[in-house]
Design an enzyme around this catalytic site. Structure first.
Site, PDB file in Angstrom:
ATOM      1  N   LYS A  97      42.454  49.966 -14.664  1.00 41.11           N
ATOM      2  CA  LYS A  97      42.524  48.344 -14.163  1.00 41.11           C
ATOM      3  C   LYS A  97      42.996  47.408 -15.211  1.00 41.11           C
ATOM      4  O   LYS A  97      43.382  48.026 -16.611  1.00 41.11           O
ATOM      5  CB  LYS A  97      41.057  47.992 -13.990  1.00 41.11           C
ATOM      6  CG  LYS A  97      40.338  48.775 -12.924  1.00 41.11           C
ATOM      7  CD  LYS A  97      38.859  48.431 -12.695  1.00 41.11           C
ATOM      8  CE  LYS A  97      38.258  48.973 -11.311  1.00 41.11           C
ATOM      9  NZ  LYS A  97      36.993  48.530 -11.169  1.00 41.11           N
ATOM     10  N   TYR A 108      39.835  47.406  -1.695  1.00 44.49           N
ATOM     11  CA  TYR A 108      38.609  47.058  -1.641  1.00 44.49           C
ATOM     12  C   TYR A 108      37.936  46.767  -0.317  1.00 44.49           C
ATOM     13  O   TYR A 108      37.120  45.823  -0.450  1.00 44.49           O
ATOM     14  CB  TYR A 108      38.063  46.157  -2.765  1.00 44.49           C
ATOM     15  CG  TYR A 108      38.276  46.575  -4.313  1.00 44.49           C
ATOM     16  CD1 TYR A 108      37.299  47.550  -4.375  1.00 44.49           C
ATOM     17  CD2 TYR A 108      39.173  46.110  -5.035  1.00 44.49           C
ATOM     18  CE1 TYR A 108      37.528  48.078  -5.911  1.00 44.49           C
ATOM     19  CE2 TYR A 108      38.970  46.709  -6.198  1.00 44.49           C
ATOM     20  CZ  TYR A 108      38.393  47.572  -7.017  1.00 44.49           C
ATOM     21  OH  TYR A 108      38.379  48.134  -8.008  1.00 44.49           O
ATOM     22  N   PHE A 146      30.895  38.968  -4.910  1.00 45.24           N
ATOM     23  CA  PHE A 146      31.654  39.177  -6.116  1.00 45.24           C
ATOM     24  C   PHE A 146      33.261  39.642  -5.964  1.00 45.24           C
ATOM     25  O   PHE A 146      34.099  39.780  -6.618  1.00 45.24           O
ATOM     26  CB  PHE A 146      31.155  40.468  -7.009  1.00 45.24           C
ATOM     27  CG  PHE A 146      31.049  41.590  -6.182  1.00 45.24           C
ATOM     28  CD1 PHE A 146      32.206  42.437  -6.171  1.00 45.24           C
ATOM     29  CD2 PHE A 146      29.979  41.996  -5.760  1.00 45.24           C
ATOM     30  CE1 PHE A 146      32.171  43.615  -5.627  1.00 45.24           C
ATOM     31  CE2 PHE A 146      29.957  43.143  -5.083  1.00 45.24           C
ATOM     32  CZ  PHE A 146      31.150  44.130  -5.009  1.00 45.24           C
ATOM     33  N   ARG A 197      34.340  60.648 -11.154  1.00 45.09           N
ATOM     34  CA  ARG A 197      33.278  59.715 -11.306  1.00 45.09           C
ATOM     35  C   ARG A 197      32.235  59.919 -12.188  1.00 45.09           C
ATOM     36  O   ARG A 197      31.836  58.793 -12.707  1.00 45.09           O
ATOM     37  CB  ARG A 197      32.531  59.641  -9.736  1.00 45.09           C
ATOM     38  CG  ARG A 197      33.214  59.438  -8.486  1.00 45.09           C
ATOM     39  CD  ARG A 197      33.481  57.986  -8.437  1.00 45.09           C
ATOM     40  NE  ARG A 197      32.352  57.247  -7.870  1.00 45.09           N
ATOM     41  CZ  ARG A 197      32.320  56.035  -7.643  1.00 45.09           C
ATOM     42  NH1 ARG A 197      33.503  55.316  -7.643  1.00 45.09           N
ATOM     43  NH2 ARG A 197      31.103  55.485  -7.501  1.00 45.09           N
ATOM     44  N   THR A 201      28.896  52.240 -12.438  1.00 42.34           N
ATOM     45  CA  THR A 201      29.868  51.080 -11.923  1.00 42.34           C
ATOM     46  C   THR A 201      29.686  50.061 -13.240  1.00 42.34           C
ATOM     47  O   THR A 201      30.497  49.336 -13.627  1.00 42.34           O
ATOM     48  CB  THR A 201      29.131  50.661 -10.659  1.00 42.34           C
ATOM     49  OG1 THR A 201      29.586  51.487  -9.840  1.00 42.34           O
ATOM     50  CG2 THR A 201      30.337  49.196 -10.297  1.00 42.34           C
ATOM     51  N   ARG A 252      33.311  54.341 -19.082  1.00 51.26           N
ATOM     52  CA  ARG A 252      32.640  52.802 -19.092  1.00 51.26           C
ATOM     53  C   ARG A 252      31.723  52.622 -20.192  1.00 51.26           C
ATOM     54  O   ARG A 252      31.564  51.632 -20.766  1.00 51.26           O
ATOM     55  CB  ARG A 252      32.203  52.428 -17.502  1.00 51.26           C
ATOM     56  CG  ARG A 252      33.241  52.421 -16.501  1.00 51.26           C
ATOM     57  CD  ARG A 252      32.716  52.364 -15.247  1.00 51.26           C
ATOM     58  NE  ARG A 252      33.598  52.035 -14.244  1.00 51.26           N
ATOM     59  CZ  ARG A 252      33.450  52.111 -12.789  1.00 51.26           C
ATOM     60  NH1 ARG A 252      32.319  52.889 -12.588  1.00 51.26           N
ATOM     61  NH2 ARG A 252      34.384  51.811 -11.949  1.00 51.26           N
ATOM     62  N   ASN A 297      35.271  46.477 -15.812  1.00 50.64           N
ATOM     63  CA  ASN A 297      34.763  47.983 -16.267  1.00 50.64           C
ATOM     64  C   ASN A 297      35.947  48.943 -16.102  1.00 50.64           C
ATOM     65  O   ASN A 297      35.732  50.211 -16.134  1.00 50.64           O
ATOM     66  CB  ASN A 297      33.742  48.467 -15.205  1.00 50.64           C
ATOM     67  CG  ASN A 297      34.148  48.664 -13.789  1.00 50.64           C
ATOM     68  OD1 ASN A 297      35.503  48.135 -13.284  1.00 50.64           O
ATOM     69  ND2 ASN A 297      33.224  48.721 -12.716  1.00 50.64           N
ATOM     70  N   HIS A 302      38.819  52.602 -12.077  1.00 50.45           N
ATOM     71  CA  HIS A 302      38.606  52.898 -10.653  1.00 50.45           C
ATOM     72  C   HIS A 302      38.773  54.686 -10.369  1.00 50.45           C
ATOM     73  O   HIS A 302      39.550  55.112 -10.870  1.00 50.45           O
ATOM     74  CB  HIS A 302      39.293  52.111  -9.837  1.00 50.45           C
ATOM     75  CG  HIS A 302      39.208  52.859  -8.366  1.00 50.45           C
ATOM     76  ND1 HIS A 302      38.098  52.216  -7.493  1.00 50.45           N
ATOM     77  CD2 HIS A 302      40.025  53.622  -7.531  1.00 50.45           C
ATOM     78  CE1 HIS A 302      38.224  52.970  -6.299  1.00 50.45           C
ATOM     79  NE2 HIS A 302      39.272  53.797  -6.313  1.00 50.45           N
ATOM     80  N   GLU A 339      42.920  56.063  -0.291  1.00 48.67           N
ATOM     81  CA  GLU A 339      43.327  55.439  -1.547  1.00 48.67           C
ATOM     82  C   GLU A 339      44.634  56.080  -1.849  1.00 48.67           C
ATOM     83  O   GLU A 339      45.637  55.110  -2.415  1.00 48.67           O
ATOM     84  CB  GLU A 339      42.432  55.304  -2.483  1.00 48.67           C
ATOM     85  CG  GLU A 339      40.935  54.370  -2.189  1.00 48.67           C
ATOM     86  CD  GLU A 339      39.928  54.664  -3.178  1.00 48.67           C
ATOM     87  OE1 GLU A 339      40.021  55.407  -4.170  1.00 48.67           O
ATOM     88  OE2 GLU A 339      38.924  54.178  -2.841  1.00 48.67           O
TER      89      GLU A 339
HETATM   90  P1  DAT Z   1      33.033  51.588  -8.308  1.00 45.07           P
HETATM   91  O1  DAT Z   1      34.094  51.095  -8.961  1.00 45.07           O
HETATM   92  O2  DAT Z   1      32.025  52.212  -9.347  1.00 45.07           O
HETATM   93  O3  DAT Z   1      33.340  52.703  -7.064  1.00 45.07           O
HETATM   94  P2  DAT Z   1      31.947  49.901  -6.292  1.00 45.07           P
HETATM   95  O4  DAT Z   1      33.033  50.467  -5.275  1.00 45.07           O
HETATM   96  O5  DAT Z   1      30.710  49.434  -5.700  1.00 45.07           O
HETATM   97  O6  DAT Z   1      31.971  50.637  -7.773  1.00 45.07           O
HETATM   98  O7  DAT Z   1      32.602  48.377  -6.563  1.00 45.07           O
HETATM   99  C1  DAT Z   1      34.079  48.232  -6.809  1.00 45.07           C
HETATM  100  C2  DAT Z   1      34.151  47.048  -8.110  1.00 45.07           C
HETATM  101  O8  DAT Z   1      33.594  45.938  -7.615  1.00 45.07           O
HETATM  102  C3  DAT Z   1      33.478  47.524  -9.392  1.00 45.07           C
HETATM  103  O9  DAT Z   1      34.016  48.518 -10.166  1.00 45.07           O
HETATM  104  C4  DAT Z   1      33.162  46.340 -10.006  1.00 45.07           C
HETATM  105  C5  DAT Z   1      33.011  45.382  -9.013  1.00 45.07           C
HETATM  106  N1  DAT Z   1      31.451  45.131  -8.694  1.00 45.07           N
HETATM  107  C6  DAT Z   1      30.772  46.127  -7.847  1.00 45.07           C
HETATM  108  N2  DAT Z   1      29.600  45.489  -7.665  1.00 45.07           N
HETATM  109  C7  DAT Z   1      29.481  44.218  -8.269  1.00 45.07           C
HETATM  110  C8  DAT Z   1      28.547  43.302  -8.874  1.00 45.07           C
HETATM  111  N3  DAT Z   1      27.509  43.433  -8.457  1.00 45.07           N
HETATM  112  N4  DAT Z   1      29.024  42.431  -9.276  1.00 45.07           N
HETATM  113  C9  DAT Z   1      30.250  41.996  -9.845  1.00 45.07           C
HETATM  114  N5  DAT Z   1      31.365  43.202  -9.637  1.00 45.07           N
HETATM  115  C10 DAT Z   1      30.992  44.176  -8.815  1.00 45.07           C
HETATM  116 MG    MG Z   2      34.063  52.165  -5.250  1.00 52.64          MG
END
Ligand code: DAT
Ligand code: MG
Length: 149
Positions: free
Chosen positions: A9, A49, A57, A85, A91, A102, A112, A115, A126
């Site tokens: 990222k 996303y 968020f 992962r 996350t 992370r 973070n 991805h 993706e």
């Molecule tokens: P990951 O990136 O581990 O697959 P995710 O798909 O649930 O996690 O979410 C995508 C991204 O969105 C994640 O890397 C960071 C952001 N994110 C997720 N949950 C969040 C939250 N509760 N508050 C702020 N950002 C969040």
């Molecule tokens: Mg995800």
């Protein structure tokens, strides 16, 4: 062989972590089959996303993910989706174990660093967003027989 989509990222690129992170996956034994640098626009961010559109968020996430260049990577290997992962960690970096990307390089969920696809199906979806078939290269490496029996 299984493939996954990994993305360093904008914070990872700006903090000069790209090489270090790619090195982890190379040393593990996963094969880079696609690699490029690009900057996401809002449309691509919404596609990537899609599952998070409308969440609290989401706007902050789009602002962050479009804020600078990212490194887009396709990795290939046995169980690469789940393994990457695990290598990336939880996350929220506050919950990510030391030794994970992370856990070692990030503090807050909104910054973070990396991805990775969460399933084989997500990976296929993706990868297709970021790479055309011609941009993905299948090739043999001399070390393959030292990684797989
Ligand atoms: P990951 O990136 O581990 O697959 P995710 O798909 O649930 O996690 O979410 C995508 C991204 O969105 C994640 O890397 C960071 C952001 N994110 C997720 N949950 C969040 C939250 N509760 N508050 C702020 N950002 C969040
Ligand atoms: Mg995800």
């Amino acid at each position: 062989m299984e493939r996954t989509y990994v993305m360093i990222k904008p914070d990872g690129v700006q903090r000069n972590l790209a090489g270090e992170i790619i090195t982890r996956f190379e040393k593990k034994g996963f094969k880079i089959v696609g690699l490029k640098l690009l900057q996401l626009n809002r449309a691509i961010a919404e596609k990537h996303y899609a599952e998070h559109v409308g969440k609290g968020f989401f706007e902050g996430l789009v602002e962050y993910i479009t804020s600078g260049p990212v490194v887009a990577i396709v990795l290939e290997g046995k169980d690469v989706v789940a393994t990457v992962r695990a290598m990336n960690g939880a996350t929220n970096p506050a919950n990510a174990a030391p030794g994970t990307v992370r856990g070692d390089y990030a503090i807050e969920v909104g910054r973070n660093v990396i991805h990775a696809s969460d399933s084989v199906e997500s990976a296929a979806r993706e990868i297709a967003i970021y790479f055309s078939p011609e941009e993905l290269v299948s090739y043999n490496k001399a070390a393959d027989s030292w990684l797989y029996e």
